[in-house]
Design a protein around this motif. Structure first.
Motif, PDB file in Angstrom:
ATOM      1  N   SER A  94       0.798  -1.236  -0.013  1.00  0.00           N
ATOM      2  CA  SER A  94      -0.001   0.116  -0.185  1.00  0.00           C
ATOM      3  C   SER A  94       0.933   1.130   0.185  1.00  0.00           C
ATOM      4  O   SER A  94       2.231   1.098   0.091  1.00  0.00           O
ATOM      5  CB  SER A  94      -0.809  -0.124   0.984  1.00  0.00           C
ATOM      6  OG  SER A  94      -0.144   0.118   2.506  1.00  0.00           O
ATOM      7  N   HIS A  95       0.390   2.259  -0.154  1.00  0.00           N
ATOM      8  CA  HIS A  95       1.228   3.769  -0.163  1.00  0.00           C
ATOM      9  C   HIS A  95       0.386   4.719   0.482  1.00  0.00           C
ATOM     10  O   HIS A  95      -0.802   4.591   0.467  1.00  0.00           O
ATOM     11  CB  HIS A  95       1.776   3.917  -1.446  1.00  0.00           C
ATOM     12  CG  HIS A  95       0.697   4.309  -2.529  1.00  0.00           C
ATOM     13  ND1 HIS A  95       0.476   5.554  -3.000  1.00  0.00           N
ATOM     14  CD2 HIS A  95      -0.057   3.459  -3.392  1.00  0.00           C
ATOM     15  CE1 HIS A  95      -0.402   5.583  -3.940  1.00  0.00           C
ATOM     16  NE2 HIS A  95      -0.942   4.217  -4.312  1.00  0.00           N
ATOM     17  N   ALA A  96       1.079   5.862   0.934  1.00  0.00           N
ATOM     18  CA  ALA A  96       0.263   6.951   1.598  1.00  0.00           C
ATOM     19  C   ALA A  96       1.131   8.096   1.510  1.00  0.00           C
ATOM     20  O   ALA A  96       2.371   7.954   1.742  1.00  0.00           O
ATOM     21  CB  ALA A  96      -0.018   6.604   3.097  1.00  0.00           C
ATOM     22  N   GLU A  97       0.467   9.251   1.348  1.00  0.00           N
ATOM     23  CA  GLU A  97       1.210  10.434   1.617  1.00  0.00           C
ATOM     24  C   GLU A  97       1.445  10.698   3.159  1.00  0.00           C
ATOM     25  O   GLU A  97       0.417  10.462   3.857  1.00  0.00           O
ATOM     26  CB  GLU A  97       0.092  11.679   1.045  1.00  0.00           C
ATOM     27  CG  GLU A  97       0.931  13.147   1.144  1.00  0.00           C
ATOM     28  CD  GLU A  97       1.956  13.246   0.142  1.00  0.00           C
ATOM     29  OE1 GLU A  97       2.958  13.944   0.495  1.00  0.00           O
ATOM     30  OE2 GLU A  97       2.052  12.453  -0.855  1.00  0.00           O
ATOM     31  N   ILE A  98       2.390  11.065   3.487  1.00  0.00           N
ATOM     32  CA  ILE A  98       2.826  11.257   5.036  1.00  0.00           C
ATOM     33  C   ILE A  98       2.601  12.583   5.384  1.00  0.00           C
ATOM     34  O   ILE A  98       3.014  13.545   4.949  1.00  0.00           O
ATOM     35  CB  ILE A  98       4.456  10.931   5.126  1.00  0.00           C
ATOM     36  CG1 ILE A  98       4.520   9.414   4.784  1.00  0.00           C
ATOM     37  CG2 ILE A  98       4.739  11.182   6.740  1.00  0.00           C
ATOM     38  CD1 ILE A  98       3.641   8.440   5.448  1.00  0.00           C
ATOM     39  N   GLY A  99       1.975  12.864   6.667  1.00  0.00           N
ATOM     40  CA  GLY A  99       1.559  13.927   7.258  1.00  0.00           C
ATOM     41  C   GLY A  99       2.495  14.018   8.656  1.00  0.00           C
ATOM     42  O   GLY A  99       2.967  12.955   9.007  1.00  0.00           O
ATOM     43  N   GLY A 100       2.317  15.023   9.553  1.00  0.00           N
ATOM     44  CA  GLY A 100       2.670  14.951  10.703  1.00  0.00           C
ATOM     45  C   GLY A 100       3.939  16.091  11.027  1.00  0.00           C
ATOM     46  O   GLY A 100       4.065  16.789  10.116  1.00  0.00           O
ATOM     47  N   GLY A 101       4.436  15.801  12.013  1.00  0.00           N
ATOM     48  CA  GLY A 101       5.406  16.942  12.372  1.00  0.00           C
ATOM     49  C   GLY A 101       6.045  16.430  13.983  1.00  0.00           C
ATOM     50  O   GLY A 101       5.823  15.509  14.502  1.00  0.00           O
ATOM     51  N   GLN A 102       6.851  17.216  14.300  1.00  0.00           N
ATOM     52  CA  GLN A 102       7.260  17.160  15.576  1.00  0.00           C
ATOM     53  C   GLN A 102       6.476  17.622  16.853  1.00  0.00           C
ATOM     54  O   GLN A 102       5.651  18.504  16.569  1.00  0.00           O
ATOM     55  CB  GLN A 102       8.674  18.013  15.959  1.00  0.00           C
ATOM     56  CG  GLN A 102       9.869  17.578  15.062  1.00  0.00           C
ATOM     57  CD  GLN A 102      10.432  16.320  15.006  1.00  0.00           C
ATOM     58  OE1 GLN A 102      10.419  15.784  16.234  1.00  0.00           O
ATOM     59  NE2 GLN A 102      10.612  15.162  14.206  1.00  0.00           N
TER      60      GLN A 102
END
Length: 103
Positions: A94-102
């Motif tokens: 599968s694949h995904a756009e990665i979000g998030g941060g510190q």
């Protein structure tokens, strides 16, 4: 950033899987063009229910196009052809756009 996510079912011979994966398959995976970084793990249950997979691998690329190009490359094809050598039951991609941060 975009991630390719690969999960594997529990194999009959867990230690043989781990040895082949570490010594043979991962060295093939790190040759994927455009791979920025990768990680893999063998998760344990946090409660009574076992995880739905034995192993998970995440490879990070600049974007989805870079990931698709890596999968279509000679290195990507060699990587896919190697999977039955250690995981006769295959793998799920599968694949995904990665979000998030510190935090």
């Amino acid at each position: 950033m975009h991630a390719l996510i690969v999960t594997y079912p529990k194999p009959a011979a867990a230690q043989a899987f781990k040895t082949y994966y570490r010594d043979t398959h991962i060295p093939l995976a790190i040759k994927l063009p455009g791979l920025l970084r990768y990680e893999y793990a063998y998760p344990d249950a946090l409660g009574a229910e076992q995880p739905p997979f034995f192993c998970i691998w995440k490879g990070y690329f600049e974007n989805e196009q870079a990931m698709q190009a890596a999968l279509a490359s000679a290195e990507g094809k060699a990587l896919a052809e190697d999977v039955p050598n250690y995981s006769p039951s295959g793998a799920k991609l599968s694949h995904a756009e990665i979000g998030g941060g510190q935090p």
